[in-house]
Design a protein around this motif. Sequence first.
Motif, short mmCIF file in Angstrom:
data_model
loop_
_atom_site.label_atom_id
_atom_site.label_comp_id
_atom_site.label_asym_id
_atom_site.label_seq_id
_atom_site.Cartn_x
_atom_site.Cartn_y
_atom_site.Cartn_z
N ARG A 1 2.03 -0.37 3.59
CA ARG A 1 2.30 -1.26 4.74
C ARG A 1 3.50 -0.75 5.53
O ARG A 1 3.49 -0.74 6.77
CB ARG A 1 2.54 -2.68 4.26
CG ARG A 1 2.99 -3.63 5.37
CD ARG A 1 3.21 -5.04 4.86
NE ARG A 1 4.16 -5.10 3.76
CZ ARG A 1 5.48 -5.06 3.90
NH1 ARG A 1 6.02 -4.91 5.12
NH2 ARG A 1 6.27 -5.14 2.86
N ARG B 1 2.47 2.19 7.59
CA ARG B 1 1.71 1.77 8.77
C ARG B 1 2.65 1.20 9.84
O ARG B 1 2.57 1.56 11.02
CB ARG B 1 0.67 0.72 8.37
CG ARG B 1 -0.26 0.31 9.50
CD ARG B 1 -0.86 -1.06 9.27
NE ARG B 1 -1.50 -1.19 7.97
CZ ARG B 1 -2.78 -0.89 7.73
NH1 ARG B 1 -3.54 -0.45 8.69
NH2 ARG B 1 -3.28 -1.06 6.50
N SER C 1 -6.00 -0.62 1.41
CA SER C 1 -5.28 -0.73 2.68
C SER C 1 -5.97 -0.05 3.85
O SER C 1 -5.55 -0.20 4.99
CB SER C 1 -3.88 -0.12 2.53
OG SER C 1 -3.09 -0.84 1.62
N GLU D 1 -3.41 3.33 -4.61
CA GLU D 1 -4.66 2.58 -4.40
C GLU D 1 -5.90 3.47 -4.55
O GLU D 1 -6.81 3.45 -3.74
CB GLU D 1 -4.67 1.90 -3.03
CG GLU D 1 -3.54 0.92 -2.81
CD GLU D 1 -3.60 0.23 -1.46
OE1 GLU D 1 -2.80 -0.68 -1.23
OE2 GLU D 1 -4.46 0.62 -0.63
#
Length: 377
Positions: free
Chosen positions: A39, A42, A159, A206
Amino acid sequence: MRFLERERTTLAKLLPDLDPALREVPLMELERPGSPGIRLFRDSGGPGLLVPESYQGRGATALDALRVQRALGSRSPSLAVATTMHHFSMATLVGLGTLGDGLAWMLVEGVAGGNRVIASGFAEGRAGAGVLDPSMTATVTADGIRINGVKRPCSLAHSMDILTASVLIPREDGQGDELAVALVPAESEGLTVSGFWSSAFLAGAESEQVTLTDVLVPPDLVLRTATAAGERLDELQTAGLIWFQVLMTGSYLGAASALVERVLLNDRIPEHERVRLFVETEAAMATAEGVARRVDSGDLGESALAQALYTRYGVQDALGRIVPRAVELLGGLNFMTSDEIGHLAACANGLALHPPSRTRMTGPFSAYLADSPLTIA
């Protein structure tokens, strides 16, 4: 301290908000499942790192990107490894754009402008397969193409905004089949994510299983290459493999550098030991920088791929010396009182696990040295 100064300066120039944000989060929190690292990547504009500035990206060179990945690896190995897969996909899309497909540039700009994260469904993990060799099946329908297949492990699985996948579909003129790259939105009906990665190491990447079951991809998200499998895309596939080796090498060098940094900051460790470790680590980085500079010069042929591979294997050997020595110098108390030392040491060994393995490349390299073309096993 000068160690990692160039790498962190490059990261600060291109993604100024990312390193400060990562420093605020403990290492083991960045490394766990559900890590905030992706996150933060990003939010900082990281998805556009390799995209030209004219297409709303950050315009990083290969040398810039190598240094960024090492800087990220020193903060979170999981984040560095995961984002390498995004950059690998982006480099492939940018390469498709250079083949003259205006749609490819529109999609590249959309990814950069919207800070969208791309997971790779390409076949980089299959023995004997080119980067764009299809690993999934596709059927053409009136509304687009329907894709079926599985990718595991697939980093960024939770994600991702988009999954890239190579497929073989009929040419529009009816003259045989052609390779295409499909961009599959993560919210597509029939796309599911299930557990795969059970190790505690690199858990923040992930890396799970992504399954596509009759997933419909509209025509405006399918990039046709107008070439049959195995034809004329050799240059693009070679470039993709070079980017993969360079950025993954930088990521794992970053994980090892996190250990070395701890040694260099410890005044109780003899000076000659600290300098020795510093020299070997920087020598490994210098070899990787040589390949990155070759990429930036536009040299992306067979010889550059060979150099990228033997550089990566040479760095693996260097890490095999650097990491255990750093752990030894940091001592048993540091190892016993924190998970960080053991975690970083285990993560740094991961470079050897990425394709193509050195063992499988022994025969192809032997043939290459005898003037045969380089093949990827």
